[in-house]
Design a protein around this motif. Sequence first.
Motif, mmCIF file in Angstrom:
data_model
loop_
_atom_site.group_PDB
_atom_site.id
_atom_site.type_symbol
_atom_site.label_atom_id
_atom_site.label_comp_id
_atom_site.label_asym_id
_atom_site.label_seq_id
_atom_site.Cartn_x
_atom_site.Cartn_y
_atom_site.Cartn_z
ATOM 1 N N LEU A 1 21.300 8.704 -78.489
ATOM 2 C CA LEU A 1 20.713 8.772 -79.716
ATOM 3 C C LEU A 1 19.773 7.078 -80.138
ATOM 4 O O LEU A 1 19.282 7.130 -80.465
ATOM 5 N N TYR A 2 20.712 6.027 -79.236
ATOM 6 C CA TYR A 2 19.758 5.091 -79.317
ATOM 7 C C TYR A 2 18.920 4.719 -78.776
ATOM 8 O O TYR A 2 18.617 3.115 -78.597
ATOM 9 N N GLY A 3 19.023 4.879 -76.905
ATOM 10 C CA GLY A 3 18.405 4.928 -76.119
ATOM 11 C C GLY A 3 16.679 4.337 -76.499
ATOM 12 O O GLY A 3 16.097 3.037 -76.037
ATOM 13 N N ASP A 4 16.340 4.968 -76.317
ATOM 14 C CA ASP A 4 14.928 5.191 -76.802
ATOM 15 C C ASP A 4 14.595 4.012 -78.064
ATOM 16 O O ASP A 4 14.054 2.594 -78.841
ATOM 17 N N TYR A 5 15.407 3.677 -79.307
ATOM 18 C CA TYR A 5 14.882 2.828 -80.206
ATOM 19 C C TYR A 5 15.026 1.599 -79.302
ATOM 20 O O TYR A 5 14.605 0.502 -79.907
ATOM 21 N N LEU A 6 15.966 1.629 -79.158
ATOM 22 C CA LEU A 6 16.733 -0.391 -78.283
ATOM 23 C C LEU A 6 15.775 -0.654 -77.541
ATOM 24 O O LEU A 6 15.380 -1.679 -77.702
ATOM 25 N N THR A 7 15.700 0.444 -76.683
ATOM 26 C CA THR A 7 14.644 0.128 -75.850
ATOM 27 C C THR A 7 12.872 -0.257 -76.770
ATOM 28 O O THR A 7 12.342 -1.246 -76.561
ATOM 29 N N ARG A 8 12.234 0.210 -78.067
ATOM 30 C CA ARG A 8 11.460 -0.327 -78.836
ATOM 31 C C ARG A 8 11.200 -1.484 -79.015
ATOM 32 O O ARG A 8 10.822 -2.201 -79.132
ATOM 33 N N LEU A 9 13.108 -1.437 -79.851
ATOM 34 C CA LEU A 9 13.037 -2.994 -80.309
ATOM 35 C C LEU A 9 13.182 -4.145 -79.450
ATOM 36 O O LEU A 9 12.827 -5.152 -79.799
ATOM 37 N N ALA A 10 13.759 -4.028 -78.450
ATOM 38 C CA ALA A 10 13.450 -4.681 -77.026
ATOM 39 C C ALA A 10 12.038 -5.028 -76.905
ATOM 40 O O ALA A 10 11.505 -6.347 -76.717
ATOM 41 N N TYR A 11 11.335 -3.815 -76.609
ATOM 42 C CA TYR A 11 10.277 -4.443 -76.104
ATOM 43 C C TYR A 11 8.785 -5.059 -77.362
ATOM 44 O O TYR A 11 8.304 -5.794 -77.093
ATOM 45 N N VAL A 12 9.276 -5.299 -78.162
ATOM 46 C CA VAL A 12 8.702 -5.692 -79.373
ATOM 47 C C VAL A 12 9.052 -7.672 -78.819
ATOM 48 O O VAL A 12 7.713 -8.303 -78.972
ATOM 49 N N TYR A 13 9.849 -7.428 -78.945
ATOM 50 C CA TYR A 13 10.418 -9.169 -78.185
ATOM 51 C C TYR A 13 9.892 -9.042 -76.936
ATOM 52 O O TYR A 13 8.701 -10.485 -76.350
ATOM 53 N N VAL A 14 10.059 -9.056 -75.983
ATOM 54 C CA VAL A 14 9.091 -8.416 -74.574
ATOM 55 C C VAL A 14 8.397 -8.408 -73.598
ATOM 56 O O VAL A 14 7.695 -9.152 -72.713
ATOM 57 N N ARG A 15 8.018 -7.873 -74.987
ATOM 58 C CA ARG A 15 6.048 -7.133 -74.422
ATOM 59 C C ARG A 15 6.100 -6.154 -72.910
ATOM 60 O O ARG A 15 5.400 -6.843 -71.910
ATOM 61 N N ASN A 16 7.481 -6.097 -72.192
ATOM 62 C CA ASN A 16 7.565 -5.564 -71.182
ATOM 63 C C ASN A 16 8.382 -4.415 -70.717
ATOM 64 O O ASN A 16 9.575 -5.135 -70.989
ATOM 65 N N TRP A 17 7.628 -3.478 -70.546
ATOM 66 C CA TRP A 17 8.725 -1.926 -70.670
ATOM 67 C C TRP A 17 9.432 -1.789 -70.024
ATOM 68 O O TRP A 17 10.959 -1.311 -69.892
ATOM 69 N N SER A 18 9.789 -2.387 -67.867
ATOM 70 C CA SER A 18 10.936 -2.754 -67.646
ATOM 71 C C SER A 18 11.293 -3.513 -67.815
ATOM 72 O O SER A 18 13.067 -3.327 -68.202
ATOM 73 N N ASN A 19 11.440 -4.548 -68.003
ATOM 74 C CA ASN A 19 11.946 -6.001 -68.878
ATOM 75 C C ASN A 19 13.238 -5.557 -69.903
ATOM 76 O O ASN A 19 14.380 -5.449 -70.691
ATOM 77 N N ALA A 20 12.633 -4.815 -71.001
ATOM 78 C CA ALA A 20 13.176 -3.823 -71.985
ATOM 79 C C ALA A 20 14.355 -2.919 -71.517
ATOM 80 O O ALA A 20 15.246 -3.361 -72.663
#
Length: 171
Positions: free
Chosen positions: A12-31
């Motif tokens: 349910l929330y994995g993709d949403y949280l990954t996109r949210l983390a990407y907004v901060y760290v600007r790196n998909w792997s780190n997100a």
Amino acid sequence: MQTEDMRELMRLYGDYLTRLAYVYVRNWSNAEDIVQDVFVKYFSSQQYRGEASIKTYLAKMTIHKSCDHLRSVKNRLRILENFWKSKKDTMPSSEQQTLKKLEQHAIAKAVLALPIKYREVIVLFYYEELTSLEIATLLDTSENTIKTRLRRGRQLLKTSLSELNLRGDFL
């Protein structure tokens, strides 16, 4: 917590949280790593008290983890190391190619260029479709502060997009 419940939350929330983390760290792997850490902590600690929705709770954990990541010395050294490696490499990785395609979109690029306090509210408001009150709760700040950041973020985007000869009427 049962394995099925864990899988359902991650679905349910994995993709949403990954996109949210990407907004901060600007790196998909780190997100992705940050989100994995968030789920591990959530499933192992069980500190959730039910005062907010699970989505809000996990989002707040993701934001905190992302900010911790940005502050870490290890991350700063990795960014510098990656910068020098990218200067030496002639063939971009598949991740770099994907990021380059994403960054070619002028609006997305302009949003990602915003300072973090404006970027996060713009993304949460327009892309995640949260209300200013929900964003205020998520970021633990006042609703008026969120409205001010939205207004200033919109203005910065309009300026940035007008320099690229794009209209910012959508804001």
